[in-house]
Write a protein that holds these residues in place. Sequence first.
Motif, PDB file in Angstrom:
ATOM      1  N   ILE A  32      28.437  47.558  48.252  1.00 19.79           N
ATOM      2  CA  ILE A  32      29.533  46.773  48.828  1.00 19.79           C
ATOM      3  C   ILE A  32      29.538  45.357  48.253  1.00 19.79           C
ATOM      4  N   ASP A  33      28.367  44.754  48.137  1.00 14.18           N
ATOM      5  CA  ASP A  33      28.269  43.409  47.563  1.00 14.18           C
ATOM      6  C   ASP A  33      28.770  43.392  46.116  1.00 14.18           C
ATOM      7  N   GLU A  34      28.359  44.378  45.340  1.00 10.69           N
ATOM      8  CA  GLU A  34      28.774  44.451  43.937  1.00 10.69           C
ATOM      9  C   GLU A  34      30.282  44.698  43.817  1.00 10.69           C
ATOM     10  N   HIS A  35      30.783  45.591  44.646  1.00  8.33           N
ATOM     11  CA  HIS A  35      32.218  45.902  44.663  1.00  8.33           C
ATOM     12  C   HIS A  35      33.044  44.634  44.923  1.00  8.33           C
ATOM     13  N   LYS A  36      32.669  43.913  45.969  1.00  9.34           N
ATOM     14  CA  LYS A  36      33.425  42.705  46.327  1.00  9.34           C
ATOM     15  C   LYS A  36      33.315  41.635  45.243  1.00  9.34           C
ATOM     16  N   ASN A  37      32.177  41.600  44.567  1.00  6.81           N
ATOM     17  CA  ASN A  37      32.001  40.597  43.517  1.00  6.81           C
ATOM     18  C   ASN A  37      32.959  40.835  42.347  1.00  6.81           C
ATOM     19  N   VAL A  38      33.202  42.102  42.044  1.00  5.47           N
ATOM     20  CA  VAL A  38      34.164  42.427  40.971  1.00  5.47           C
ATOM     21  C   VAL A  38      35.584  42.086  41.405  1.00  5.47           C
ATOM     22  N   ARG A  39      35.921  42.375  42.646  1.00  7.26           N
ATOM     23  CA  ARG A  39      37.269  42.068  43.140  1.00  7.26           C
ATOM     24  C   ARG A  39      37.514  40.552  43.187  1.00  7.26           C
ATOM     25  N   GLN A 143      34.372  42.980  34.025  1.00 12.01           N
ATOM     26  CA  GLN A 143      35.529  43.249  34.862  1.00 12.01           C
ATOM     27  C   GLN A 143      35.645  42.256  36.016  1.00 12.01           C
ATOM     28  N   GLY A 144      36.864  41.839  36.296  1.00 12.20           N
ATOM     29  CA  GLY A 144      37.113  40.950  37.426  1.00 12.20           C
ATOM     30  C   GLY A 144      37.980  39.773  37.013  1.00 12.20           C
ATOM     31  N   PRO A 145      38.507  39.037  38.001  1.00 11.98           N
ATOM     32  CA  PRO A 145      39.456  37.952  37.698  1.00 11.98           C
ATOM     33  C   PRO A 145      38.884  36.832  36.827  1.00 11.98           C
ATOM     34  N   LYS A 146      37.558  36.710  36.739  1.00 19.72           N
ATOM     35  CA  LYS A 146      36.953  35.648  35.923  1.00 19.72           C
ATOM     36  C   LYS A 146      36.485  36.152  34.552  1.00 19.72           C
ATOM     37  N   ALA A 147      36.769  37.426  34.239  1.00 16.39           N
ATOM     38  CA  ALA A 147      36.280  38.001  32.972  1.00 16.39           C
ATOM     39  C   ALA A 147      36.806  37.238  31.756  1.00 16.39           C
ATOM     40  N   GLU A 148      38.097  36.908  31.782  1.00 12.53           N
ATOM     41  CA  GLU A 148      38.690  36.211  30.638  1.00 12.53           C
ATOM     42  C   GLU A 148      38.038  34.846  30.415  1.00 12.53           C
ATOM     43  N   LYS A 211      28.171  30.664  35.975  1.00 15.47           N
ATOM     44  CA  LYS A 211      28.978  29.673  36.710  1.00 15.47           C
ATOM     45  C   LYS A 211      30.214  30.297  37.358  1.00 15.47           C
ATOM     46  N   TYR A 212      30.529  31.553  36.976  1.00 16.29           N
ATOM     47  CA  TYR A 212      31.669  32.254  37.581  1.00 16.29           C
ATOM     48  C   TYR A 212      31.220  33.282  38.627  1.00 16.29           C
ATOM     49  N   GLY A 213      29.916  33.290  38.937  1.00 16.74           N
ATOM     50  CA  GLY A 213      29.419  34.211  39.966  1.00 16.74           C
ATOM     51  C   GLY A 213      29.218  35.633  39.487  1.00 16.74           C
ATOM     52  N   ILE A 214      28.935  35.820  38.202  1.00 17.54           N
ATOM     53  CA  ILE A 214      28.772  37.177  37.661  1.00 17.54           C
ATOM     54  C   ILE A 214      27.571  37.880  38.286  1.00 17.54           C
ATOM     55  N   LYS A 215      27.707  39.204  38.466  1.00 19.76           N
ATOM     56  CA  LYS A 215      26.593  40.045  38.897  1.00 19.76           C
ATOM     57  C   LYS A 215      26.616  41.334  38.084  1.00 19.76           C
ATOM     58  N   PRO A 216      25.435  41.923  37.850  1.00 19.72           N
ATOM     59  CA  PRO A 216      25.422  43.260  37.240  1.00 19.72           C
ATOM     60  C   PRO A 216      25.894  44.279  38.266  1.00 19.72           C
ATOM     61  N   ILE A 217      26.617  45.294  37.798  1.00 23.45           N
ATOM     62  CA  ILE A 217      27.246  46.271  38.702  1.00 23.45           C
ATOM     63  C   ILE A 217      26.808  47.682  38.314  1.00 23.45           C
ATOM     64  N   GLY A 218      26.410  48.462  39.317  1.00 20.93           N
ATOM     65  CA  GLY A 218      25.954  49.829  39.072  1.00 20.93           C
ATOM     66  C   GLY A 218      27.060  50.862  39.197  1.00 20.93           C
ATOM     67  N   LEU A 219      26.672  52.112  38.998  1.00 14.86           N
ATOM     68  CA  LEU A 219      27.634  53.216  39.039  1.00 14.86           C
ATOM     69  C   LEU A 219      28.210  53.439  40.435  1.00 14.86           C
ATOM     70  N   GLY A 220      27.480  53.026  41.482  1.00 15.13           N
ATOM     71  CA  GLY A 220      27.988  53.193  42.846  1.00 15.13           C
ATOM     72  C   GLY A 220      29.257  52.404  43.074  1.00 15.13           C
TER      73      GLY A 220
END
Length: 351
Positions: A32-39, A143-148, A211-220
């Motif tokens: 859930i934490d990883e999911h929200k971080n991508v959104r 992936q995510g709004p800060k990717a660019e 600085k954009y709050g990136i996190k590694p994201i798993g397959l879940g």
Amino acid sequence: MQSPFFKNHLELKAKMVDFHGWEMPIQYSGIIDEHKNVREHVGLFDVSHMGKFKISGNVESQIQNLITNDISKISNNQSIYSPMCNEKGGIIDDIIISKFNSNEFLIVVNSSNIKKDFAWIKNNIKSGEIKDVTNEYALIALQGPKAENILKDAGIEQIENLKAFHFIESKFDGVDCIISRTGYTGEDGFEIFFDSKQVQIWNKLLELGSKYGIKPIGLGARDTLRLEAGLMLYGNDIDETITPLEAPLKWTVKFETEFIGKTVLEQKKVEKKMRGFEINETKRVAREGNKIYDQGKEVGVVTSGSFSPTLGKPIGYCFVPLEYPIGKEIKIGIGDKQYNGKIVSTRFYKR
């Protein structure tokens, strides 16, 4: 098998699982934490397990014969998503074809289908050369709004002008890369291909993204993100018994082109359709194989289900009779109980 970033995942204390023969991270901080971080921010995914084939030669018309979509609609440095069907119209796989020029293509396939797809494509490409480069290329998704922002900071020129399903060849941290504006999350983002020996790029992206709050994201979280975004998972939602017309992939079938399975798809009557569903009376999640009921009668089956971190409720996809409209009330069997649910669009989330 291990991805080039296997040691990175262990250092980050990822929970590892076997995924179609690959040791891959299912989660780091939690789904859930990883999911929200991508959104909300940005996430980094290792998707090196995806199959990658290079095809070269006078092959464009032969590739067209393999896919239901229209390859003539894309230009150089552009990609196209398409099902690849068998003679009965069943989906062998859903793939992305990237065109470098009229004689050079890269095809990305699902990791569960690498051997099957390679054999099928090789058998149907009569001239030209096909090479499996899965292990030669690493593949990372940002992936995510800060990717660019991250790629801008990395000095990738004109990245803000790159359109969806287009790609550029550029250097990142001195390494030759293919950077494609594609993804499997419903967010803006990029997929980056490069020499699998250049493993330092993983940490470089985490560093630039800090600085954009990136996190590694798993397959879940990759699964919950794609489910909210209305994207299919091969083996669950689509397979060789399902046609693109039964799945929500009719938009990818261009009958004005010639492709394997076309005649059957033109003639076969569609009797079932994939729909989304939501459950409002419980937090229990429906899973693949759970049954759909209407007035006490079994009428369909769940193909994918999960708790939606964005919507805060259980969601999923199911096959039901064609005439079932969006908004129809249904019952969903979970364990020994049936819960009230509703038919909805397969697209639960739009950015």
